[in-house]
Design a protein around this motif. Structure first.
Motif, PDB file in Angstrom:
ATOM      1  N   ALA A 129       0.866  -1.124  -0.115  1.00  0.00           N
ATOM      2  CA  ALA A 129       0.048  -0.188   0.050  1.00  0.00           C
ATOM      3  C   ALA A 129       0.829   1.163  -0.208  1.00  0.00           C
ATOM      4  O   ALA A 129       0.566   2.151  -0.834  1.00  0.00           O
ATOM      5  CB  ALA A 129      -0.877  -0.048   1.342  1.00  0.00           C
ATOM      6  N   GLU A 130       2.172   1.291   0.974  1.00  0.00           N
ATOM      7  CA  GLU A 130       2.941   2.644   0.847  1.00  0.00           C
ATOM      8  C   GLU A 130       3.380   2.543  -0.358  1.00  0.00           C
ATOM      9  O   GLU A 130       3.547   3.675  -0.979  1.00  0.00           O
ATOM     10  CB  GLU A 130       3.817   2.166   1.892  1.00  0.00           C
ATOM     11  N   ARG A 151       0.929   3.969  -3.479  1.00  0.00           N
ATOM     12  CA  ARG A 151       0.627   5.080  -3.168  1.00  0.00           C
ATOM     13  C   ARG A 151       1.471   6.487  -3.614  1.00  0.00           C
ATOM     14  O   ARG A 151       1.333   7.193  -4.255  1.00  0.00           O
ATOM     15  CB  ARG A 151      -0.011   5.385  -1.471  1.00  0.00           C
ATOM     16  N   GLY A 156       1.270   9.875  -6.704  1.00  0.00           N
ATOM     17  CA  GLY A 156       2.478  10.071  -6.474  1.00  0.00           C
ATOM     18  C   GLY A 156       3.534  10.112  -7.708  1.00  0.00           C
ATOM     19  O   GLY A 156       3.410  11.325  -8.256  1.00  0.00           O
ATOM     20  N   ARG A 188     -11.563   7.233  -7.473  1.00  0.00           N
ATOM     21  CA  ARG A 188     -10.464   7.610  -6.500  1.00  0.00           C
ATOM     22  C   ARG A 188      -9.503   8.754  -7.188  1.00  0.00           C
ATOM     23  O   ARG A 188      -8.559   9.351  -6.328  1.00  0.00           O
ATOM     24  CB  ARG A 188      -9.775   6.292  -6.337  1.00  0.00           C
ATOM     25  N   TRP A 189      -9.205   8.812  -8.157  1.00  0.00           N
ATOM     26  CA  TRP A 189      -8.146   9.605  -9.155  1.00  0.00           C
ATOM     27  C   TRP A 189      -8.815  11.079  -9.001  1.00  0.00           C
ATOM     28  O   TRP A 189      -8.957  11.475 -10.096  1.00  0.00           O
ATOM     29  CB  TRP A 189      -7.934   9.232 -10.334  1.00  0.00           C
ATOM     30  N   GLY A 237      -5.458  14.734  -5.568  1.00  0.00           N
ATOM     31  CA  GLY A 237      -4.366  13.695  -5.576  1.00  0.00           C
ATOM     32  C   GLY A 237      -3.761  13.614  -7.049  1.00  0.00           C
ATOM     33  O   GLY A 237      -2.434  13.626  -6.973  1.00  0.00           O
ATOM     34  N   THR A 238      -4.691  13.445  -7.787  1.00  0.00           N
ATOM     35  CA  THR A 238      -4.210  13.054  -9.174  1.00  0.00           C
ATOM     36  C   THR A 238      -4.245  14.364 -10.263  1.00  0.00           C
ATOM     37  O   THR A 238      -5.300  14.786 -10.483  1.00  0.00           O
ATOM     38  CB  THR A 238      -4.928  11.831  -9.725  1.00  0.00           C
ATOM     39  N   THR A 294       0.278   0.638 -11.490  1.00  0.00           N
ATOM     40  CA  THR A 294       0.356   1.002 -10.134  1.00  0.00           C
ATOM     41  C   THR A 294      -0.864   1.116  -9.198  1.00  0.00           C
ATOM     42  O   THR A 294      -0.895   0.628  -8.146  1.00  0.00           O
ATOM     43  CB  THR A 294       1.346   2.309  -9.873  1.00  0.00           C
ATOM     44  N   GLU A 295      -1.883   1.884  -9.775  1.00  0.00           N
ATOM     45  CA  GLU A 295      -3.114   1.970  -9.179  1.00  0.00           C
ATOM     46  C   GLU A 295      -3.632   0.402  -8.973  1.00  0.00           C
ATOM     47  O   GLU A 295      -4.516   0.332  -8.035  1.00  0.00           O
ATOM     48  CB  GLU A 295      -4.107   2.920  -9.811  1.00  0.00           C
ATOM     49  N   SER A 344      -2.268  -0.245  -5.863  1.00  0.00           N
ATOM     50  CA  SER A 344      -2.956   0.654  -4.589  1.00  0.00           C
ATOM     51  C   SER A 344      -4.598   0.267  -4.208  1.00  0.00           C
ATOM     52  O   SER A 344      -4.643  -0.110  -3.086  1.00  0.00           O
ATOM     53  CB  SER A 344      -3.036   2.006  -5.305  1.00  0.00           C
ATOM     54  N   SER A 376      -5.187  -1.602  -0.445  1.00  0.00           N
ATOM     55  CA  SER A 376      -6.121  -0.700   0.346  1.00  0.00           C
ATOM     56  C   SER A 376      -7.204  -1.757   0.912  1.00  0.00           C
ATOM     57  O   SER A 376      -7.874  -0.921   1.653  1.00  0.00           O
ATOM     58  CB  SER A 376      -6.773   0.537  -0.401  1.00  0.00           C
TER      59      SER A 376
END
Lengths: 297, 297
Positions: free
Chosen positions: A146-147, A150, A156, B27-28, B32-33, B127-128, B131, B135
């Motif tokens: 998770a780290e 993210r 990120g 979520r995006w 954040g994104t 990557t998501e 993620s 989560s």
């Protein structure tokens, strides 16, 4: 009081990381991974570099455990961070991005293996980072995945790269700060957090890692920009500030060289203060914070 | 006994997947994104498609729980599988790979957003996926990350793509089988396994998923190759077998059209048998196995 001697510490830690990376890359054996793909992944992963992210991860884990006997979770976290950093460099160097021919003094991945395999080597390194973390022990493996996800995903590192390719000379300091917080800061912060979490640190240690990681992540990037200006001034004989006039989107270009240096120094002081409860007055983490701005490359 | 009616089932399941994907992509958010990156990721993720991998994942979860009330872990698994599939298409379509202008009837990602952002959208989707899985709830989140990483990494999908770009017309059936087992088979197998694991299925259910997933993964690819030959024969008016003569590396090219069809039919029968203990004589999983070879596109 004698200041912590960083040079031998860095050499020892970098060798420790090289050994861990070489061992972890043995997972990509010919029975599972096509040899040419494994070779291309190893080529970039084992091409050297400062190894700042794994060194930070190991240093936080050591500070938490008061030893340098790392566990499997700590080793995997250190390696996974460098896999992700390396994949980002391989993709960044591609012709459609920065189109770089050299990286760390050797030809870039696509110059050696061609664009298709370089693209896949990057994809492979990113995926193997999660494979490595997820193969680790419960319950920390989910936390580490998770780290890392993210820090390196769309909110990120990848998000920071998207801000970077969209940046123009009219961009503000706020934009620049957000860009770097995502592009380089997020993974450096994750390195600090993952070191604490992999080593089973408590909430106080995690809070130190967060304050330190945020400060060092930004200081590192400011130093990069300053280094770029000052080393071109020396090496190319052009006046300092030429980059700013050319509209290059850097801290010196946006706030000037003196203010950039002042910001970096303030961030280092903040980082040193953040880890004092964890390692005392002058330990390796404080020295690494200074290294992040005082390095020569 | 009336055969299971696949068409309405597929429509329902595909709509279920579209809803899950749309919700997960929320979520995006802009906090954040970077919005342009999120837009590029959504463009490819929500461009339609058969959604075979999430449909298989949900069908196995439903078979295990004997209901269609999915949990967060099941929903995340279904979405993460489609994120990874979509990222692989975005990167495959890039100019340095297949250089495709159209995908699912609309311009490819790099045609709309440019190569740099398409590359990053692919990296972001991959990557998501982790993620999203990471989560989720303990202890299954680590298991799901491990499954997805193994299936899509250097010894899975990315490895298969590396074998694909290195393939030449002298390659053997063994090479072709390994290529497709990795390139498409591994993620289809993971879809079945992740459905069972996310739903808390037992060892017998997992064994069914493995036998079924291996068979369907290969049958799907053989059907793809057959469809390519036969639809070009009809659409382009050229004789069946022209692809084989051109040295295209497909099942019909290597073993002939009749043998390809025989292999696909045998694999479907094996898949049907594998899920009989789980869903009885004629349930959705058996129908999905037939769909994997009988589809028209």
């Amino acid at each position: 009081m004698a200041a912590f001697n960083l040079d031998p510490f860095m050499r020892t830690q970098q060798e420790r990381v090289e050994t861990l990376l070489r061992e972890s890359a043995e997972r990509w054996g010919p029975a599972g991974t096509p040899p040419k793909l494994a070779e291309s992944m190893r080529y970039s992963l084992l091409a050297g570099g400062k190894r700042l992210r794994p060194v930070l991860c190991l240093a936080f884990a050591d500070a938490v455990t008061k030893s340098s006997t790392d566990t499997a979770a700590v080793r995997d976290a250190a390696c996974a961070l460098e896999y992700v950093h390396t994949y980002s460099l391989v993709h960044d160097d591609l012709p459609s991005m920065d189109n770089d021919d050299l990286r760390r003094g050797v030809p870039t991945n696509h110059k050696v293996y061609g664009e298709p395999l370089a693209l896949l080597a990057g994809d492979g390194l990113l995926t193997e980072a999660f494979s490595l973390l997820a193969s680790g022990p419960e319950p920390v493996r989910g936390t580490l995945c998770a780290e890392l996800a993210r820090a390196s995903g769309a909110a990120g590192m990848v998000g920071g790269q998207a801000l970077d390719i969209a940046a123009d000379r009219a961009a503000t300091l706020d934009y620049l700060l957000r860009l770097h917080r995502l592009k380089t800061g997020a993974l450096i912060l994750a390195a600090c957090r993952m070191g604490v979490l992999a080593a089973g640190g408590d909430a106080a240690a995690l809070a130190s890692a967060v304050a330190y990681g945020e400060a060092v992540g930004l200081a590192f990037q400011i130093a990069d920009d300053v280094l770029d200006v000052t080393s071109s001034a020396e090496a190319m004989g052009k006046p300092v500030g030429a980059d700013a006039e050319a509209g290059r989107f850097t801290f010196p270009a946006v706030v000037g060289l003196d203010e950039s240096r002042r910001m970096a120094a303030e961030l280092v002081a903040r980082a040193e203060a953040a880890v004092r409860p964890l390692e005392g007055a002058d330990g390796p983490l404080a020295a690494l914070a200074r290294y992040s701005v005082e390095r020569k490359s």
